[in-house]
Write a protein that holds these residues in place. Structure first.
Motif, PDB file in Angstrom:
ATOM      1  N   PRO A   1      -2.244   9.808   8.760  1.00 26.15           N
ATOM      2  CA  PRO A   1      -2.391   8.531   8.277  1.00 26.15           C
ATOM      3  C   PRO A   1      -2.089   7.464   9.209  1.00 26.15           C
ATOM      4  O   PRO A   1      -1.473   7.624  10.248  1.00 26.15           O
ATOM      5  CB  PRO A   1      -1.139   8.471   6.940  1.00 26.15           C
ATOM      6  N   PRO A   2      -2.355   6.419   8.848  1.00 26.99           N
ATOM      7  CA  PRO A   2      -2.424   5.105   9.715  1.00 26.99           C
ATOM      8  C   PRO A   2      -0.602   4.888  10.059  1.00 26.99           C
ATOM      9  O   PRO A   2      -0.156   5.178   9.175  1.00 26.99           O
ATOM     10  CB  PRO A   2      -2.875   3.829   8.976  1.00 26.99           C
ATOM     11  N   ALA A   3      -0.316   4.465  11.307  1.00 35.27           N
ATOM     12  CA  ALA A   3       1.168   4.415  11.290  1.00 35.27           C
ATOM     13  C   ALA A   3       1.577   3.267  10.648  1.00 35.27           C
ATOM     14  O   ALA A   3       2.910   3.154  10.538  1.00 35.27           O
ATOM     15  CB  ALA A   3       1.128   4.050  12.773  1.00 35.27           C
TER      16      ALA A   3
ATOM     17  N   ALA B   1      -2.386   0.987   6.005  1.00 36.93           N
ATOM     18  CA  ALA B   1      -2.902   1.856   5.013  1.00 36.93           C
ATOM     19  C   ALA B   1      -3.299   1.437   3.547  1.00 36.93           C
ATOM     20  O   ALA B   1      -4.090   1.857   2.799  1.00 36.93           O
ATOM     21  CB  ALA B   1      -1.869   3.276   4.557  1.00 36.93           C
ATOM     22  N   LEU B   2      -2.249   0.553   2.996  1.00 35.36           N
ATOM     23  CA  LEU B   2      -2.436  -0.196   1.627  1.00 35.36           C
ATOM     24  C   LEU B   2      -3.631  -1.054   1.660  1.00 35.36           C
ATOM     25  O   LEU B   2      -4.487  -1.015   0.815  1.00 35.36           O
ATOM     26  CB  LEU B   2      -1.043  -0.952   1.650  1.00 35.36           C
ATOM     27  N   THR B   3      -3.831  -1.749   2.953  1.00 39.24           N
ATOM     28  CA  THR B   3      -5.222  -2.528   3.144  1.00 39.24           C
ATOM     29  C   THR B   3      -6.603  -1.747   3.108  1.00 39.24           C
ATOM     30  O   THR B   3      -7.299  -2.017   2.441  1.00 39.24           O
ATOM     31  CB  THR B   3      -5.228  -3.142   4.520  1.00 39.24           C
ATOM     32  N   ILE B   4      -6.407  -0.648   3.597  1.00 38.35           N
ATOM     33  CA  ILE B   4      -7.667   0.084   3.515  1.00 38.35           C
ATOM     34  C   ILE B   4      -7.895   1.006   2.125  1.00 38.35           C
ATOM     35  O   ILE B   4      -9.136   0.855   1.660  1.00 38.35           O
ATOM     36  CB  ILE B   4      -7.348   1.526   4.560  1.00 38.35           C
TER      37      ILE B   4
ATOM     38  N   LEU C   1       1.194   6.423  -6.380  1.00 30.41           N
ATOM     39  CA  LEU C   1       0.850   5.046  -5.947  1.00 30.41           C
ATOM     40  C   LEU C   1       0.723   4.095  -6.900  1.00 30.41           C
ATOM     41  O   LEU C   1       1.281   2.903  -6.933  1.00 30.41           O
ATOM     42  CB  LEU C   1      -0.574   5.135  -4.999  1.00 30.41           C
ATOM     43  N   ALA C   2       0.122   4.681  -8.160  1.00 34.17           N
ATOM     44  CA  ALA C   2       0.146   3.639  -9.311  1.00 34.17           C
ATOM     45  C   ALA C   2       1.493   3.335  -9.811  1.00 34.17           C
ATOM     46  O   ALA C   2       1.749   2.018  -9.953  1.00 34.17           O
ATOM     47  CB  ALA C   2      -0.948   4.235 -10.447  1.00 34.17           C
TER      48      ALA C   2
END
Length: 155
Positions: A18-20, A25-28, A141-142
């Motif tokens: 996952p991105p650091a 990550a949320l933006t992606i 996440l939801a």
């Protein structure tokens, strides 16, 4: 609609690190979901900004154009243009209660039907992304997004 929303994880793919940054990550993830939402709105001749304004007018009939502009973070002139398009499409009606008073906006029956149709399609997207068939991570996440949204409502 595709069989799988663009934001959903694809089976058979190797997991990458996952991105650091959680923000990145949320933006992606949000970008993939935004594509699905934009497609749904476009199928109904809407943009996110038009849909947002129509939703605000629906939940708060009588709201003024200047208040809508403030909430949307755009100029009153830009909001006037947007509202004029919604009126031309018979989705909103505008009345002036008395001379000199600001216009009072309300959603027409056609606008209410359009919002209901979009809401139904978004519910299908939500079910596919976050419903019982989704992975535990997507369901979590939801719930996390819902919880954070509720926190933002607090003073």
């Amino acid at each position: 609609m595709t069989d799988q929303p663009s934001a959903a994880p694809q089976q058979g793919r190797t997991r990458r690190q996952p991105p650091a940054s959680p923000s990145l990550a949320l933006t992606i993830l949000a970008g993939g979901v935004q594509q699905d939402i934009d497609r749904i709105l476009a199928e109904h001749g809407m943009t996110p900004r038009k849909h947002g304004a129509l939703g605000h007018i629906h939940t708060e009939p009588g709201i003024s154009i200047s208040e809508l502009a403030r909430r949307s973070g755009i100029t009153a002139q830009s909001m006037h243009t947007l509202i004029a398009a919604l009126i031309a499409d018979d989705l909103v009606q505008s009345t002036i209660p008395r001379p000199g008073a600001p216009a009072s906006l309300a959603v027409t029956d056609a606008g209410a039907r359009l919002l209901a149709a979009i809401r139904a399609e978004l519910a299908v997207l939500d079910e596919r992304l976050f419903g019982p068939a989704a992975s535990a991570e997507w369901q979590a996440l939801a719930q996390a997004v819902h919880d954070v949204a509720e926190l933002r409502k607090r003073p």
